[in-house]
Design an enzyme around this catalytic site. Structure first.
Site, PDB file in Angstrom:
ATOM      1  CG  ASN A   9      -4.438   0.711  -0.903  1.00 20.88           C
ATOM      2  OD1 ASN A   9      -4.540  -0.163  -1.083  1.00 20.88           O
ATOM      3  ND2 ASN A   9      -5.905   1.430  -1.389  1.00 20.88           N
ATOM      4  CD1 TRP A  10       1.789  -0.777  -0.103  1.00 20.10           C
ATOM      5  CD2 TRP A  10       2.869  -2.664   0.309  1.00 20.10           C
ATOM      6  NE1 TRP A  10       2.837  -1.259   1.029  1.00 20.10           N
ATOM      7  CE2 TRP A  10       3.217  -2.206   0.930  1.00 20.10           C
ATOM      8  CE3 TRP A  10       2.539  -3.594  -0.939  1.00 20.10           C
ATOM      9  CZ2 TRP A  10       4.196  -2.531   1.763  1.00 20.10           C
ATOM     10  CZ3 TRP A  10       3.975  -4.899   0.322  1.00 20.10           C
ATOM     11  CH2 TRP A  10       4.400  -4.313   1.220  1.00 20.10           C
ATOM     12  CG  HIS A 109     -10.622   2.296  -1.859  1.00 19.66           C
ATOM     13  ND1 HIS A 109      -9.823   2.990  -3.463  1.00 19.66           N
ATOM     14  CD2 HIS A 109      -8.872   2.978  -1.817  1.00 19.66           C
ATOM     15  CE1 HIS A 109      -8.842   3.973  -3.471  1.00 19.66           C
ATOM     16  NE2 HIS A 109      -8.132   3.905  -2.267  1.00 19.66           N
ATOM     17  CD  GLU A 181      -8.624   6.712   0.816  1.00 19.93           C
ATOM     18  OE1 GLU A 181      -7.659   6.892   1.346  1.00 19.93           O
ATOM     19  OE2 GLU A 181      -9.803   6.266  -0.036  1.00 19.93           O
TER      20      GLU A 181
HETATM   21  P1  13P Z   1      -2.913   8.921  -2.842  1.00 25.06           P
HETATM   22  O1  13P Z   1      -1.812   8.251  -0.960  1.00 25.06           O
HETATM   23  O2  13P Z   1      -2.460   7.552  -3.889  1.00 25.06           O
HETATM   24  O3  13P Z   1      -3.643   9.522  -2.684  1.00 25.06           O
HETATM   25  O4  13P Z   1      -3.622   6.636  -2.714  1.00 25.06           O
HETATM   26  C1  13P Z   1      -5.160   7.181  -1.169  1.00 25.06           C
HETATM   27  C2  13P Z   1      -5.868   6.715  -1.555  1.00 25.06           C
HETATM   28  O5  13P Z   1      -6.440   5.728  -2.170  1.00 25.06           O
HETATM   29  C3  13P Z   1      -5.578   4.940   0.065  1.00 25.06           C
HETATM   30  O6  13P Z   1      -6.349   4.093  -0.533  1.00 25.06           O
END
Ligand code: 13P
Length: 269
Positions: A9-10, A109, A181
Site C-alpha cells: 500500500n503505497w 483502511h 491492521e
Molecule cells: P506500515 O507498514 O507502514 O505500518 O503501514 C501498514 C498499513 O497501513 C498498510 O496498509
C-alpha cells in the site's frame, strides 16, 4: 503449503515517474527471486499506488523487458466509492479502477476511517460495490491502542465486520480477504506480537463462519511489517500474507517481504 498474498500500500507516495521506477525495481527483483525459488508456488503480489500513478504502473506492467514477471503482479486501488458514476467530486468508482488495470481494492483502511471519518457502514457499501463490480477486496479492520488496552479488541473487530457479513453480495467467496491492521502498529515500528495477530485472525475467521461464510477466508496482517519480522507472521497458521505500508516503498524491503512469503508458500520458512 499456504497460498500467500502480499499487498504494497503505497498510500500518498509516488508521482507517476517515481511509481514507474519503484515498480520496475520490484519486477527486476522478482525475476531474481524466481531464479532462486524456481517455478514453485508464487505468492500473490499486488501494489496499490495512488490513483494518479495507476496509468504509469499499468504501462510498466506492459513492458516486454519484464515479460517473465509482470503476470505475477497486479494493481489495486487504495479506496473506492460505492456509486458507479455521478456527481461525486473527487471520488473514484469500481468500474474506473477496473478500467485502470486494477484487480483489487483496499477498503476501510484505518487512515480512511480515522482521518476521513469513514464509518463502518460506508466501508461496507464500498466493499459491496467493489465485489459486485468484480474487484477483489482487502477489507481492513483493527483496534486502536486504547481499545486493545481496555480488552475491547474482539468487540471492535466484531462491530467492524458485522455489517460486512450482513451485506456481502453473492459470489464474494474467493474475492474477499480481511486485513487485520491494529491501528497502533501502523507506521509506528511497533508490530503486533505474532501470537496476538494469530488470535485476531482466528477470531475473524470464526466470526465469518458464524455468519455463514463457507470455505477459507484469507487474513493478512498489516502494521510495521518488515523483511525482518515478516516470517514470524507468515509462519502463523491463520495469517495468509501482509498488507505493507512503509516497507513497500523501497524495492529491497518489499522484495525481502516477498521472499519470506515465497518461503511460506513453498513450506520452507
Ligand atoms: P506500515 O507498514 O507502514 O505500518 O503501514 C501498514 C498499513 O497501513 C498498510 O496498509
Amino acid at each position: 503449503m499456504k497460498s500467500m498474498t502480499v499487498v504494497g500500500n503505497w498510500k500518498m507516495h509516488t508521482t507517476p515517474q517515481e511509481a514507474r521506477i519503484l515498480l520496475r525495481d520490484i519486477l527486476r527483483g522478482l525475476t531474481h527471486l524466481r531464479e532462486i525459488h524456481g517455478s514453485g508456488p508464487w505468492p500473490r503480489v499486488l501494489v496499490a499506488p495512488p490513483f494518479t500513478s495507476l496509468a504509469a504502473c499499468q504501462e510498466t506492467l506492459r513492458d516486454d523487458e519484464f515479460a517473465e514477471t509482470v503476470w505475477a503482479v497486479h494493481l489495486a486501488g487504495q479506496d473506492v466509492f460505492w456509486e458507479a458514476e455521478g456527481a461525486y467530486t473527487g471520488a473514484i468508482s469500481a468500474p474506473m479502477l477496473l478500467a485502470s488495470g486494477c484487480r483489487a481494492v483496499v477498503v476501510g483502511h484505518s487512515e480512511r476511517r480515522r482521518i476521513f471519518r469513514e464509518t463502518d457502514e460506508e466501508a461496507v457499501l464500498k466493499a459491496r460495490a467493489a465485489l459486485q463490480a468484480g474487484l477483489d477486496v482487502f477489507f481492513c479492520v483493527g483496534e486502536g491502542e486504547d481499545q486493545r488496552e481496555a480488552g475491547e479488541t474482539f468487540a471492535v473487530l466484531r462491530r467492524q465486520l458485522e455489517p460486512l457479513w450482513e451485506r456481502l453480495p453473492a459470489g464474494a467467496q474467493g474475492k474477499l480477504a480481511i486485513a487485520y491492521e491494529p491501528v497502533w502498529a501502523i507506521g509506528t515500528g511497533r508490530a503486533a506480537r505474532p501470537e496476538d495477530a494469530e488470535e485476531a485472525a482466528q477470531f475473524i475467521r470464526e466470526d465469518a463462519r458464524r455468519h455463514g461464510w463457507e470455505g477459507d477466508l484469507p487474513v493478512l496482517y498489516g502494521g510495521s511489517v518488515t523483511p525482518e519480522n515478516a516470517g514470524s507472521f507468515f509462519r502463523l497458521p491463520s495469517i495468509h500474507g501482509a498488507l505493507v505500508g512503509g516497507a513497500s516503498l523501497k524495492a529491497a524491503s518489499f522484495l525481502g517481504i516477498l521472499e519470506a512469503a515465497w518461503k511460506a508458500a513453498e513450506g520452507s520458512l
